[in-house]
Design an enzyme around this catalytic site. Structure first.
Site, short mmCIF file in Angstrom:
data_model
loop_
_atom_site.label_atom_id
_atom_site.label_comp_id
_atom_site.label_asym_id
_atom_site.label_seq_id
_atom_site.Cartn_x
_atom_site.Cartn_y
_atom_site.Cartn_z
N GLU A 147 9.37 8.48 -16.91
CA GLU A 147 8.00 9.00 -17.11
C GLU A 147 7.50 8.69 -18.52
OE1 GLU A 147 7.43 13.12 -15.20
OE2 GLU A 147 9.58 12.84 -15.32
N SER B 182 14.60 21.60 -16.35
CA SER B 182 13.41 22.43 -16.53
C SER B 182 13.82 23.73 -17.19
CB SER B 182 12.78 22.71 -15.17
OG SER B 182 12.00 23.87 -15.22
N LYS C 257 15.97 21.76 -11.18
CA LYS C 257 15.30 20.50 -11.52
C LYS C 257 16.18 19.50 -12.27
CE LYS C 257 11.39 19.72 -11.44
NZ LYS C 257 10.07 19.55 -10.93
N HIS D 82 0.84 -1.22 0.00
CA HIS D 82 0.00 0.00 0.00
C HIS D 82 0.86 1.26 0.00
CE1 HIS D 82 -3.38 -2.66 1.30
NE2 HIS D 82 -2.40 -3.25 1.96
#
Ligand code: ARG
Length: 462
Positions: A291, A278, A284, A157
Site C-alpha cells: 500500500e 491493527s 488483521k 476488467h
C-alpha cells in the site's frame, strides 16, 4: 555577521528571512561527494594548465581530500549562511588552507559547478537503482520458475478471462522492469555529458582544458554549448520520468499484492515480516508495504510535474528557480530506491497458495473461449461458435454450474459439433497447456521466457 563569498558589492547584509529562504544547504549537502569530486578535477586542470601553480593545486587537492574525510566522519557542520554545499565547501577550504583556497573558483561558476554535481549524482544513482531493478528481476525469474505450473485466473476488467499461471503473470512484470532498466540506461547517456567549463554562461577567459576535466570525472563527452550546459535540466526530467514509470509498475504490482492477499482472493500469504497489524482489530494482517509503495508513487508523479513546470518559462541561462530541481530529484531517488529495496524481499518471502488459487480459477466460465475454439477448430465460423457458447454459458449460469458440469446431452443440444472430448478440451490445465505460443502461458513457452530473461540478466550484468 560573516561576509558572503559574493559580498563585495553589498553595503548591507542579507535579511534573515531571505537567508533562510534561499539557502539550500539543508538539502543539497547530499551532493558533498560529487561537489568535491568536481572541484578536485577542476583544481588538477587549473594546475595542469598553469592557471594556478602546481603547489597551489596540490594544497587545494589535499585540503579537499581532508574535507571529504571529515564530512564522511561527521566532523563538519554546514552553515546556513554559507548558502549551499558549493560555498560551504569553498569556505571550509579557505579557512583551512588560506589563499590557495580562494583560487579554486578561478574559471568556474556555481552554475557549471552545480550542473556537474547533479550530473555526477544522477549517474551514480542510476547505477544503484539499476542494481536494485536487476535484483528484483532475478527474484521474479525464480518465482516464475517455481510457479510455471501454478494455475491462476487471468483477468480483464478484473473479471475472470482465461486461465494462466502465476509464473506467466509474474513474467509480465519482468518485462516492465526490463524496459525501466533500459530507459534508465538511455537516460544515463544524456546525463553523461560534462557542463564544467561553461562558467556562469559564457565559459571563461582562462585557457582551461575541458577534455582534461571530463576525463578526470569519467564523462563521455562535454556539453557543446555553454548556455545549454548551465541552463538545461532535461536530464533530470527524463530521470524522474523513468522513475515515475518504475513507480507505475510497482504500484500496479502493489495493487495486485493487496488484492491477492485479501481473504476474497487468498492467492498469496505475505510473510509476517512484511505485513503489519491493527491497533484495534486483532485478526488483521495488512499489506502495508504494498500500500505504501502504491501511495508513494504519487510523490514521484508530483515531482515530474513540478520539474517540468519549474523549467518551462525560464529564459536562458541560469535562474534561481533551478535550485528547485534538487528536492524533487532527491526525493525521487529516495522513494524509488526504498520502494525497490523493500519490494524484492516482500515478494521473495510471500507464499503462493497454489491449490486454492487453482480452485478459484475454475469459476466464472474461464474456459468459455476454449469451448468456442473447440467448435471453431471443427469448422464452425468463430463468430457463430462465440454465439453458441454464449447461449451455453447463459444456460449453465441459470443452473448455477460451470460448463464442465453440464451433461453431454445438455451440451450437445447447443451444437451437433460437440463430441465427448469437449470435457477434456475445456479442462483448466488443458486450457493453459493449449496456449503454447511464444509469449504465452503454457509451460514450454514460460520456460523459454524464463531462459530468455536469465540470458538478458546475465548479459547486462556481464
Ligand atoms: N544552490 C544553487 C542551485 O542549486 C547553486 C547555483 C547558484 N548560482 C547562482 N548564480 N546563484 O541552483
Amino acid at each position: 555577521m560573516a561576509e558572503k563569498l559574493w559580498g563585495g558589492r553589498f553595503a548591507k547584509s542579507t535579511d534573515k528571512l531571505v537567508e533562510d529562504f534561499h539557502s539550500s544547504i539543508s538539502f543539497d549537502q547530499i551532493l558533498y561527494k560529487q561537489d568535491i569530486q568536481g572541484s578536485l578535477a577542476h583544481a588538477k586542470m587549473l594546475g595542469h594548465q598553469g592557471i594556478i601553480s602546481p603547489g597551489e593545486a596540490e594544497q587545494i587537492i589535499d585540503g579537499l581530500t581532508q574535507i571529504l574525510a571529515d564530512i564522511e566522519a561527521g566532523r563538519v557542520e554546514f552553515e546556513v549562511g554559507a548558502e549551499d554545499i558549493h560555498m560551504n565547501i569553498e569556505k571550509l577550504l579557505t579557512e583551512r588552507i588560506g589563499d590557495a583556497g580562494k583560487k579554486l573558483h578561478t574559471a568556474r561558476s556555481r552554475n557549471d559547478q552545480v550542473a556537474v554535481d547533479i550530473r555526477l549524482y544522477i549517474k551514480d544513482q542510476i547505477d544503484e537503482i539499476c542494481e536494485l531493478i536487476l535484483a528484483l528481476q532475478a527474484t521474479l525469474l525464480e518465482l516464475a520458475d517455481q510457479h510455471k505450473t501454478s494455475v491462476m485466473a487471468g483477468y480483464t476488467h478484473l473479471q475472470k478471462a482465461q486461465p494462466i499461471t502465476m509464473g506467466h503473470h509474474l513474467l509480465a512484470y519482468f518485462q516492465m522492469f526490463r524496459r525501466d532498466f533500459e530507459r534508465l540506461q538511455d537516460c544515463r547517456k544524456r546525463a553523461d555529458v560534462m557542463p564544467l567549463g561553461s562558467g556562469a554562461l559564457a565559459t571563461t577567459t582562462f585557457p582551461i582544458d575541458r577534455e582534461f576535466t571530463a576525463e578526470q570525472l569519467d564523462f563521455a563527452a562535454i556539453c557543446e554549448n555553454s548556455l545549454d550546459g548551465v541552463s538545461d535540466r532535461d536530464f533530470i526530467v527524463e530521470f524522474i520520468s523513468a522513475a515515475a514509470l518504475i513507480m507505475v509498475h510497482l504500484s500496479r504490482f502493489s495493487e495486485e499484492i493487496v488484492l491477492w492477499s485479501s481473504t476474497e482472493f487468498g492467492y498469496i500469504t505475505l510473510d509476517d515480516g512484511y505485513s503489519t497489524g491493527s491497533s484495534i482489530m486483532p485478526q488483521k494482517k495488512n499489506p502495508d508495504v504494498a500500500e505504501l509503495v502504491r501511495g508513494k508513487s504519487g510523490r514521484v508523479f508530483g515531482h515530474l510535474m513540478g520539474s517540468l513546470t519549474m523549467l518551462k518559462g525560464l529564459p536562458l541561462a541560469y535562474n534561481k528557480d533551478m535550485q528547485e530541481d534538487k528536492e524533487a530529484l532527491f526525493d525521487t531517488v529516495d522513494t524509488v530506491k526504498k520502494s525497490l529495496l523493500v519490494f524484492q524481499p516482500m515478494l521473495a518471502t510471500m507464499r503462493v497458495n497454489v491449490s486454492l488459487m487453482r480452485d478459484r480459477a475454475k469459476g466464472g466460465f474461464i474456459n468459455a473461449t476454449d469451448a468456442a475454439d473447440y467448435l471453431a477448430a471443427r469448422g464452425v465460423p468463430f463468430r457463430e461458435a462465440h454465439s453458441v457458447i454464449g447461449h451455453l454459458v447463459k444456460y449453465a449460469e441459470d443452473k448455477g454450474v460451470g460448463l464442465e458440469d453440464l451433461a453431454f446431452e445438455e451440451i450437445s443440444q447447443f451444437s451437433p459439433v460437440f463430441q465427448q472430448d469437449i470435457y477434456e478440451y475445456i479442462a483448466i490445465e488443458k486450457c493453459v497447456a493449449a496456449r503454447n505460443i511464444p509469449g504465452g502461458p503454457a509451460q514450454p513457452a514460460v520456460e523459454k521466457a524464463i531462459a530468455n530473461g536469465a540470458a538478458w540478466l546475465a548479459a547486462v550484468r556481464a
